[in-house]
Design an enzyme around this catalytic site. Structure first.
Site, PDB file in Angstrom:
ATOM      1  N   THR A 195     -33.226  41.361  41.224  1.00 20.01           N
ATOM      2  CA  THR A 195     -33.779  40.642  41.812  1.00 20.01           C
ATOM      3  C   THR A 195     -34.846  40.946  43.187  1.00 20.01           C
ATOM      4  O   THR A 195     -33.591  41.374  43.928  1.00 20.01           O
ATOM      5  CB  THR A 195     -33.310  39.587  42.091  1.00 20.01           C
ATOM      6  OG1 THR A 195     -32.548  38.905  40.581  1.00 20.01           O
ATOM      7  CG2 THR A 195     -33.878  38.205  43.617  1.00 20.01           C
ATOM      8  N   TYR A 203     -45.722  16.382  43.291  1.00 24.76           N
ATOM      9  CA  TYR A 203     -44.607  17.045  45.153  1.00 24.76           C
ATOM     10  C   TYR A 203     -44.227  18.127  45.114  1.00 24.76           C
ATOM     11  O   TYR A 203     -43.797  18.015  46.545  1.00 24.76           O
ATOM     12  CB  TYR A 203     -44.091  16.084  44.917  1.00 24.76           C
ATOM     13  CG  TYR A 203     -43.769  14.922  45.360  1.00 24.76           C
ATOM     14  CD1 TYR A 203     -44.786  13.898  46.010  1.00 24.76           C
ATOM     15  CD2 TYR A 203     -42.836  13.787  44.298  1.00 24.76           C
ATOM     16  CE1 TYR A 203     -44.786  12.881  46.088  1.00 24.76           C
ATOM     17  CE2 TYR A 203     -43.352  12.215  44.103  1.00 24.76           C
ATOM     18  CZ  TYR A 203     -44.202  11.336  45.185  1.00 24.76           C
ATOM     19  OH  TYR A 203     -44.433  10.525  45.754  1.00 24.76           O
ATOM     20  N   LYS A 263     -46.693  21.383  45.043  1.00 22.91           N
ATOM     21  CA  LYS A 263     -47.613  21.510  45.727  1.00 22.91           C
ATOM     22  C   LYS A 263     -47.981  21.975  46.407  1.00 22.91           C
ATOM     23  O   LYS A 263     -47.993  20.989  47.197  1.00 22.91           O
ATOM     24  CB  LYS A 263     -49.176  21.384  44.213  1.00 22.91           C
ATOM     25  CG  LYS A 263     -49.107  21.417  43.089  1.00 22.91           C
ATOM     26  CD  LYS A 263     -49.679  23.182  43.064  1.00 22.91           C
ATOM     27  CE  LYS A 263     -49.171  22.893  41.485  1.00 22.91           C
ATOM     28  NZ  LYS A 263     -51.225  22.404  41.210  1.00 22.91           N
ATOM     29  N   CYS A 289     -44.331   4.457  52.916  1.00 24.36           N
ATOM     30  CA  CYS A 289     -42.626   4.854  52.349  1.00 24.36           C
ATOM     31  C   CYS A 289     -42.198   5.678  52.952  1.00 24.36           C
ATOM     32  O   CYS A 289     -40.372   5.624  53.130  1.00 24.36           O
ATOM     33  CB  CYS A 289     -42.733   4.611  51.704  1.00 24.36           C
ATOM     34  SG  CYS A 289     -43.200   2.430  50.252  1.00 24.36           S
TER      35      CYS A 289
END
EC number: 1.1.1.22
Length: 437
Positions: free
Chosen positions: A124, A257, A259, A268
Site C-alpha cells: 500500500t 452521493y 461522486k 433537509c
C-alpha cells in the site's frame, strides 16, 4: 506462471499460498532466514485461516519455496510481486525504505535478464509513489525503461485479517494499474477465474483506490460509533437503528452521493445535520465526525467561489442554481451562496434555471426569492442563450440535461467552471475547470 513474491509478511504469504495452490510456481523472497526456513518446511510465518494447509500442500507439491537470494529468484521467474511493509512515520508519512531496497535489488537482477520481466506492487503506497519512487529506482538500477524493457503494475489488495484467503478468492473487485498493455494482460490472466469486476486503469488511480477504500471503512466505523453514542444517551437501540439504516441500498449503502462535486444543500440535509449535532451537544456528547460535516461543506462552497474569482473576469453566467436539477428549491442552495458573494463583490452576473422561473413559482419558494434574495431575481434570465451571450466565465451549478449543449456553443474566449461534471471532461487550462476533477 513463475512468480517471485518479495516480503513474506501477511499480504505476501496469502498471495504466495493462493497462487501456488492454483498451480503457479512461486518463490517467496525474504531477508529473514527464519521465515524462509519455515516456508521451506511448509509452515507459514503468519496465523490465518486456511493458510497453513495451503502452504503445506504447495511446498509438498513443489509449487512454493522460500529464499533469501533476490538475484536467483528474479532470474527464475517472469513476474515479481512487491509485498513489503510501508509503515507510518511519526508525521504520518510512509516509510518507504523497504520498497526502495527491494526495487534496487529487483532492478539489479532485471539488468541481467533478456526476457521481459514484470514488477507488480501490492504494498500500500500513496498516489505518486510508483512514479516517484518505484519506477525511477527500478530504471536506475536496471538501466532499462519501464513499460518498454520491463513492465510495472500496481495491484492493490483488499484482504481482511481472519478471512484473507476467502477475500483473495472472492474479491469485491480486482484493480490493475498498468504502465503498458502487455504487463496488464499478464497480470489479468492470474485473476481470470475470479468472479469479480476487473478494472484496468492508470497506476495513480490504482494507488488511490486502496486509500479511498480503507479511509471509507474507517469513516463508517467512526460514524456508526458516534450514532451509537447518541442512541445510547437517548435509550435507543443503536444496532436496531443501524439495521434499519442498512436496509436502504438505494441511497444509504450505494454509489449515490459518492461522486465528488459541489456542496450539498436543500431543505433537509443542512437542517438535519444541525439538529442532530445540537442534540449531541445537549447530551454532552463529543461527535467530531458529525460536527465536521457542515464545516467541510462550507469549504467546498469556498472552493467553488475561489475558482470563479481566480479567473480574473467580471462577467459571470450561472446555469442552474436550485440546489439540484429537477427542482425549483433554492433554500440553502450552495450555488446561491456563491452567487450572493459574487454580487457582493461587484461581479456582473446573469443566471438561468428553467425550473426557477418567477412566473411559475408559488408558495414558499416565491416568498423566499422576493423576501430573502430579491437581488437574485433581478439578474435571472429566461433563456440559456442570454447567459451564454453575456458570460466570460460560465458556471454550471446543477446537472440539468440542457446544460450539456453549452459545451458546443462556447466562444473562443469563454471558459467553463463545472460543479457537477455535466459531461465527462477533465480540467483543461483556460477552457474547462472541474471542481474535483
Amino acid at each position: 506462471m513463475k512468480i517471485s513474491i518479495f516480503g513474506m509478511g501477511y499480504v505476501g504469504v496469502v498471495a504466495a499460498g493462493c497462487l501456488a495452490s492454483e498451480g503457479h510456481t512461486v518463490i517467496g523472497v525474504e531477508p529473514n532466514a527464519g521465515k524462509v526456513e519455515l516456508i521451506n518446511k511448509g509452515v507459514p510465518p503468519i496465523v490465518e485461516k486456511d493458510i497453513a494447509e495451503m502452504v503445506a500442500a504447495a511446498v509438498s507439491a513443489g509449487h512454493l519455496r522460500g529464499t533469501t537470494d533476490v538475484h536467483s529468484a528474479v532470474l527464475a521467474t517472469e513476474m515479481s510481486f512487491i509485498c513489503v511493509g510501508t509503515p507510518s512515520q511519526l508525521n504520518g508519512a510512509l516509510d518507504l525504505r523497504y520498497v526502495r531496497r527491494v526495487c534496487e535489488e529487483i532492478g539489479l537482477a532485471i539488468k541481467e535478464k533478456s526476457d521481459f520481466h514484470i514488477v507488480v506492487a501490492r504494498s500500500t503506497m500513496l498516489p505518486g509513489t510508483m512514479k516517484d519512487v518505484v519506477i525511477p529506482t527500478l530504471e536506475q538500477y536496471s538501466g532499462k525503461k519501464a513499460g518498454v524493457d520491463f513492465g510495472v503494475c500496481n495491484n492493490p489488495e483488499f484482504l481482511r485479517e481472519g478471512t484473507a484467503v476467502w477475500d483473495y478468492r472472492n474479491p469485491p473487485k480486482t484493480v490493475i494499474g498498468e504502465t503498458d498493455r502487455k504487463s496488464g494482460d499478464a497480470l489479468a490472466a492470474l485473476y481470470a477465474d475470479l468472479k469479480a469486476p476487473l478494472i484496468r486503469t492508470d497506476i495513480e488511480t490504482a494507488e488511490m483506490v486502496k486509500y479511498v477504500d480503507n479511509v471509507w471503512h474507517a469513516l463508517k466505523v467512526s460514524f456508526a460509533n458516534e450514532i451509537g453514542n447518541i442512541c445510547k444517551s437517548l435509550t435507543i437501540d443503536s444496532h436496531h437503528v443501524m439495521d434499519i439504516f442498512c436496509k436502504d441500498t438505494k441511497l444509504n449503502l450505494s454509489p449515490y452521493y459518492l461522486k465528488p462535486g459541489f456542496a450539498f444543500g436543500g431543505s433537509c440535509l443542512p437542517k438535519d445535520v444541525r439538529a442532530l449535532t445540537y442534540k449531541a451537544r445537549s447530551l454532552d456528547l463529543d461527535v467530531p465526525i458529525l460536527n465536521a460535516i457542515l464545516p467541510s461543506n462550507e469549504r467546498q462552497i469556498e472552493r467553488g467561489y475561489s475558482m470563479i474569482t481566480a479567473k480574473g473576469k467580471r462577467k459571470i453566467g450561472v446555469l442552474g442554481f436550485s440546489f439540484k436539477a429537477g427542482t425549483d428549491d433554492l433554500r440553502e442552495s450552495p450555488i446561491v451562496e456563491v452567487i450572493e458573494r459574487l454580487i457582493g463583490k461587484g461581479y456582473d452576473l446573469k443566471l438561468y434555471d428553467r425550473n426557477v422561473n418567477l412566473a411559475a413559482l408559488t408558495g414558499a419558494n416565491r416568498d423566499y426569492i422576493f423576501n430573502m434574495i430579491p437581488h437574485i431575481s433581478r439578474i435571472m434570465e429566461q433563456s440559456l442563450d442570454a447567459v451564454l451571450d453575456h458570460a466570460e466565465v460560465l458556471v454550471i451549478g446543477n446537472n440539468a440535461a440542457e446544460f450539456q449543449d453549452a459545451f458546443t456553443r462556447l466562444r473562443p474566449n469563454q471558459e467553463i467552471i463545472d460543479f457537477v461534471r455535466v459531461q465527462d471532461h477533465k480540467s483543461e487550462e483556460g477552457k474547462y475547470d472541474g471542481i474535483c476533477w
